[in-house]
Design an enzyme around this catalytic site. Structure first.
Site, PDB file in Angstrom:
ATOM      1  N   HIS A 147      -7.719  -5.645   0.321  1.00 22.97           N
ATOM      2  CA  HIS A 147      -6.471  -4.890   0.470  1.00 22.97           C
ATOM      3  C   HIS A 147      -5.728  -5.422   1.693  1.00 22.97           C
ATOM      4  CE1 HIS A 147      -4.066  -1.279  -0.085  1.00 22.97           C
ATOM      5  NE2 HIS A 147      -4.188  -0.981   1.198  1.00 22.97           N
ATOM      6  N   SER A 159       0.809  -1.211   0.000  1.00 25.71           N
ATOM      7  CA  SER A 159       0.000   0.000   0.000  1.00 25.71           C
ATOM      8  C   SER A 159       0.848   1.269   0.000  1.00 25.71           C
ATOM      9  CB  SER A 159      -0.950  -0.055   1.192  1.00 25.71           C
ATOM     10  OG  SER A 159      -2.074   0.731   0.925  1.00 25.71           O
TER      11      SER A 159
HETATM   12  C1  GTR Z   1      -5.463   4.455   1.811  1.00 23.04           C
HETATM   13  C2  GTR Z   1      -4.876   5.282   0.704  1.00 23.04           C
HETATM   14  C3  GTR Z   1      -4.174   4.382  -0.240  1.00 23.04           C
HETATM   15  C4  GTR Z   1      -3.275   3.390   0.453  1.00 23.04           C
HETATM   16  C5  GTR Z   1      -3.824   2.889   1.775  1.00 23.04           C
HETATM   17  C6  GTR Z   1      -2.831   2.217   2.706  1.00 23.04           C
HETATM   18  O1  GTR Z   1      -6.273   5.135   2.663  1.00 23.04           O
HETATM   19  O2  GTR Z   1      -5.898   5.986   0.075  1.00 23.04           O
HETATM   20  O3  GTR Z   1      -3.479   5.137  -1.212  1.00 23.04           O
HETATM   21  O4  GTR Z   1      -2.018   3.936   0.611  1.00 23.04           O
HETATM   22  O5  GTR Z   1      -4.390   3.898   2.507  1.00 23.04           O
HETATM   23  O6  GTR Z   1      -1.664   2.600   2.806  1.00 23.04           O
HETATM   24  O7  GTR Z   1      -3.256   1.265   3.367  1.00 23.04           O
END
Ligand code: GTR
Length: 400
Positions: A381, A240
């Site tokens: 995610h 991420s």
């Molecule tokens: C989210 C962000 C993403 C990603 C994520 C993370 O809120 O919008 O770009 O970086 O966090 O790091 O888990």
């Protein structure tokens, strides 16, 4: 409004990695390295992530703790503190290292963790950091102070024994020790390089992602000197926001032998011009400290960008690169992550390396590729065992 409708992805012209800003065609690896890569690098450095305004060497290295018998006797453990001083300010961060006992000078994965080294494993010897942390109710982190209660809560993302059994070591660092992840530039590493009376990075100077990438390189400075490690086989990994940092570290520091982007999304592997899921305007609004100020010029103006993120991936060439997505992580635009790897591939071809051959998205849970690899897995995610199993196979083949 966030677009999740493929039919509403705008028609856009993707900059060709092999055509210079002046319209010249790049035909050889030499032309890429001498002409095209530097101009792309300069753009990403001054308009996207921000440049580092000086040099800062490790002022002191201290082994805080070590053991010859960790993880049921399979591994050694070492906790190494790196210290930095400048401007009357100081900063330190700790690298937690696990190395397989049955492999001499093992290759390693180097990756930041989100909530402290002590969260990656239930090993009670891991030192709890003191730096500011984000709150996570679901992980049982109720305050900004890291604490014992979160020990091991992220072990699901770090299958350390699996890595050790496969003959790899792991080096992990709490990213908040390098630069706390909040909109404040009076802390972390950046103030150590401020000029007189400076209180913020200049518009073309480092945001937090560049600061985290800087930390990866300083960890490399240490790892190169550690005789227990083969510094020519260090893979930089990130998930991420930390996947964005891993990619930028891979582009800025060619000592990394391989780069893994796990669900890095917008400002990472995903193509910005698709404006699918998270966009530049959205990411800069939610996380104003991540990129350099200049990147905000492209809020809602993706079409004005003379580059796109496939060219960040291309800057890793000819080194092995893995881009991974998750089906339920539409915010990160899996298709944009895949296409980015595809459009970076012609640069790999200049070096005689195979990238992604077809622009057709592969099936779920069916990894593809070679020097450049890609998969999309089921689920959200996250970083899962499935992801790591693919990284091990890819590293066995292309890095080891
Ligand atoms: C989210 C962000 C993403 C990603 C994520 C993370 O809120 O919008 O770009 O970086 O966090 O790091 O888990």
């Amino acid at each position: 409004m966030t677009n999740y409708d493929e039919s509403k992805v705008p028609i856009f012209e993707l900059p060709d990695a092999l055509t210079t800003f002046d319209g010249e065609q790049i035909k050889t690896a030499k032309e890429w390295t001498e002409t095209r890569r530097p101009e792309l690098y300069n753009f990403f450095e001054t308009q996207v992530y921000g440049k580092i305004p000086g040099e800062l060497e490790i002022a002191g290295t201290k082994i805080l703790e070590s053991s010859d018998s960790a993880l049921n006797g399979k591994a050694t453990r070492k906790q190494v503190q790196l210290a930095f001083n400048n401007n009357g300010k100081s900063l330190s961060f700790v690298i937690l290292l696990y190395l397989p006992k049955n492999v001499e000078r093992a290759p390693i994965y180097l990756g930041y963790n989100f909530f402290g080294n002590h969260t990656v494993c239930s090993d009670t010897n891991i030192i709890v950091p003191m730096a500011w942390t984000r709150i996570s109710e679901s992980l049982g982190i109720p305050t900004h102070a890291p604490s014992e209660s979160a020990r091991g809560v992220r072990s699901d993302r770090w299958p350390i024994e699996k890595l050790i059994d496969a003959g790899y070591g792991l080096a992990t660092i709490y990213y908040g020790e390098v630069a706390p992840d909040r909109d404040d530039f009076n802390e972390g590493i950046q103030p150590l390089l401020y000029k007189k009376r400076q209180i913020l990075p200049k518009p073309d100077e480092w945001g937090k992602i560049a600061a985290w990438a800087w930390g990866y390189s300083r960890a490399m400075d240490y790892l190169e000197k550690d005789v227990d490690i083969d510094a020519s086989r260090i893979i930089v990994f990130g998930h991420s926001r930390l996947g964005k940092a891993a990619l930028w570290a891979g582009a800025t520091d060619d000592r990394f032998a391989g780069v893994i982007s796990n669900d890095s999304g917008c400002g990472g592997a995903a193509l910005s011009k698709r404006k699918y899921g998270e966009t530049i305007g959205k990411i800069n609004a939610s996380f104003p400290a991540w990129f350099c100020e200049n990147f905000k010029n492209f809020n809602e103006k993706e079409e004005a960008l003379p580059i796109d993120q496939h060219e960040l991936l291309a800057m890793v060439a000819p080194r092995p690169l893995y881009v991974a997505s998750a089906e339920d992580d539409q915010w990160a635009d899996p298709k944009g992550e895949f296409l980015s790897a595809y459009y970076a591939s012609p640069v790999y071809a200049l070096f005689g390396k195979d990238g992604i051959e077809s622009n057709e998205m592969p099936k779920t849970n069916a990894p593809i590729g070679s020097t450049v690899s890609y998969h999309i897995r089921t689920g959200k995610h996250d970083v899962t065992d499935y992801d790591w199993e693919q990284y091990i196979k890819w590293a066995d083949k292309w890095v080891r």
